[in-house]
Design an enzyme around this catalytic site. Structure first.
Site, short mmCIF file in Angstrom:
data_model
loop_
_atom_site.label_atom_id
_atom_site.label_comp_id
_atom_site.label_asym_id
_atom_site.label_seq_id
_atom_site.Cartn_x
_atom_site.Cartn_y
_atom_site.Cartn_z
CB CYS A 16 -0.12 7.68 0.77
SG CYS A 16 -0.86 7.12 2.30
NE ARG A 21 2.45 -2.88 5.56
CZ ARG A 21 3.12 -2.40 4.51
NH1 ARG A 21 3.36 -1.11 4.41
NH2 ARG A 21 3.54 -3.20 3.55
CG LEU A 66 15.30 -1.04 1.36
CD1 LEU A 66 16.50 -0.67 2.22
CD2 LEU A 66 15.41 -0.37 -0.01
CB ALA A 104 -3.31 4.49 4.31
N PRO A 121 0.83 -1.21 0.00
CG PRO A 121 -0.13 -1.15 2.12
CD PRO A 121 0.62 -2.03 1.19
CE1 TYR A 141 0.27 8.10 9.72
CE2 TYR A 141 0.94 6.00 8.77
CZ TYR A 141 1.00 7.39 8.78
OH TYR A 141 1.79 8.05 7.88
N GLY A 164 7.24 -2.15 -2.56
CA GLY A 164 6.88 -0.74 -2.49
C GLY A 164 7.53 0.02 -3.62
NE ARG A 165 11.25 2.70 -0.72
CZ ARG A 165 12.14 2.77 0.26
NH1 ARG A 165 12.78 3.91 0.47
NH2 ARG A 165 12.38 1.72 1.02
C1 FNR Z 1 4.49 4.08 1.58
N1 FNR Z 1 4.26 3.15 2.59
C2 FNR Z 1 3.00 2.97 3.10
N2 FNR Z 1 2.75 1.96 4.00
C3 FNR Z 1 1.50 1.70 4.40
O1 FNR Z 1 1.31 0.79 5.19
N3 FNR Z 1 0.45 2.43 3.92
C4 FNR Z 1 0.62 3.46 3.04
O2 FNR Z 1 -0.37 4.06 2.59
C5 FNR Z 1 1.94 3.77 2.65
N4 FNR Z 1 2.20 4.82 1.81
C6 FNR Z 1 3.43 4.93 1.19
C7 FNR Z 1 3.63 5.84 0.13
C8 FNR Z 1 4.84 5.86 -0.56
C9 FNR Z 1 5.01 6.80 -1.73
C10 FNR Z 1 5.89 5.00 -0.16
C11 FNR Z 1 7.20 4.99 -0.91
C12 FNR Z 1 5.72 4.16 0.90
C13 FNR Z 1 5.30 2.16 2.93
C14 FNR Z 1 5.36 1.05 1.88
O3 FNR Z 1 4.16 0.32 1.81
C15 FNR Z 1 6.51 0.07 2.19
O4 FNR Z 1 6.23 -0.58 3.39
C16 FNR Z 1 7.86 0.78 2.28
O5 FNR Z 1 8.03 1.68 1.20
C17 FNR Z 1 9.03 -0.19 2.32
O6 FNR Z 1 9.03 -1.01 1.17
P1 FNR Z 1 9.97 -0.70 -0.11
O7 FNR Z 1 9.55 0.62 -0.69
O8 FNR Z 1 11.39 -0.65 0.40
O9 FNR Z 1 9.71 -1.84 -1.04
#
Ligand code: FNR
Length: 356
Positions: free
Chosen positions: A25, A229, A300, A57, A23, A181, A322-323
């Protein structure tokens, strides 16, 4: 055998593979409504072959938004826009889920590219809610401690949001109890200073989450999985720990939760986090090994072989991207090719499929 591309079945749902869009945002909503951005962004990741696309979220109440631009699911009018997204994802062979959230004391902020600052009332800011009158940091507003009626309202908001999510066609619900949160704020002794049955002992601090789980599970058809989560550690002395997560996982499993998505951090500003490849995977592994509850690993994970190893060695049942999925929406298709698995490509793209 490549484990990453084995179907993952829970209750009545079978995912085509173990790669989940985490997820994220998008801060691209107005009054909580999804927009064309969501259709294209999420739709692209379904085209890219993910097993499950988990939406960002989504606030269960207006005051539960991080920013005014957050996705929302607090009114029935939000459902048709979401339905368009779930319908499209399904046409691509993917499943869809949504993360239900309340930002608690970290609400009322500007979105990242608007500066992430606390919103003043003149900017449309609102009174934030939390377990206790203790702000996240000096730069954050003082939250109002929820009273009993307020807690009941939060539970009801999650219940109604679940009903709407089902109506919108989501197959998985994930409760956001991580990243500092509201639900995490109740769980961690660093943010919860209550002296009633929602504070103090571990059983009291997890009470709100368990009540939200019960309300959500009751609203969710038995064939649909419920995920949670958490931040498996606060990375801070005196905070929530990996062992707390194991203890919680036992209770969640009994309560009908199907998977624990193991993230970390976010509840205190000054945590010392050893960020590196797969740095949170060990929490997913510990929970899975010690409780038998299915887990998701996130953080990561950027490489097909790394993801395959996590699933193949039983550290987690699924991997959340994620990213890396923002860098490459077609990561699952590329990963399949790299691992030598033949998966169907969208017919429109078939002529571009790499041949082995
Ligand atoms: C997030 N992350 C995040 N986590 C979550 O639980 N709800 C959310 O809405 C968000 N929003 C969000 C927006 C953006 C732009 C990023 C980059 C990250 C965290 C995401 O889900 C993830 O747990 C982390 O980014 C770590 O994973 P990666 O990016 O290293 O694969």
């Amino acid at each position: 055998m490549i484990h990453l591309f084995q179907p993952f079945t829970q209750r009545g749902l079978s995912l085509r593979n173990r790669l989940i869009i985490s997820p994220m945002c998008q801060y691209s909503s107005q009054e909580g409504f999804s927009t064309d951005w969501h259709v294209v962004h999420l739709g692209s990741r379904a085209v890219g072959g993910a097993g499950l696309v988990l939406l960002e979220a989504a606030a269960v109440s207006p005051e539960g938004r991080i920013t005014p631009d957050d996705l929302g699911i607090w009114q029935d009018e939000h459902v048709p826009g979401l339905r368009r997204i779930t319908d499209f994802i399904r046409t691509q062979g993917g499943a869809s889920g949504i993360q239900l959230a309340h930002a608690g004391r970290k609400a009322s902020h500007a979105s990242t590219w608007k500066g992430s600052h606390t919103l003043t009332p003149a900017e449309g800011g609102w009174t934030t809610l939390g377990p206790s009158a203790r702000p996240f940091s000096d730069e954050y507003p003082m939250p109002q401690a929820l009273d009993k009626a307020g807690i009941q309202q939060v539970i009801e908001d999650f219940r109604q949001a679940t009903r709407r999510a089902v109506a919108a066609g989501f197959e998985v619900i994930e409760l956001h109890a991580a990243h500092g949160y509201l639900l995490h704020e109740f769980m961690s002794p660093l943010s919860n200073e209550r002296t009633d049955e929602y504070g103090g002992a571990f059983e009291n601090r997890v009470r709100l989450l368990l009540e939200v789980v019960a309300a959500t599970r009751a609203e969710l058809p038995a064939a649909q999985p419920l995920w949670v989560r958490i931040s498996a550690t606060d990375w801070t002395e005196g905070g929530w720990t990996g062992d707390d997560s194991v203890r919680l996982a036992v209770l969640l499993k009994e309560a009908g939760v199907d998977l624990l998505d193991c993230s970390t951090g976010g509840n205190v500003p000054q945590a010392d986090i050893p960020v590196g490849p797969g740095y949170q995977v060990r929490f997913a592994e510990q929970v899975r090994r010690e409780t038998g509850l299915a887990t998701g690993a996130v953080g990561l994970i950027t490489d097909a072989r790394q993801a395959e190893q996590i699933v193949a060695t039983g550290q987690a049942d699924v991997v959340l991207l994620g990213r890396e999925s923002l860098r490459d929406p077609y990561f699952p298709l590329h990963a399949a090719h790299e691992l030598g698995v033949d998966v169907p490509w969208p017919v429109q793209y078939e002529r571009a499929k790499p041949r082995r």
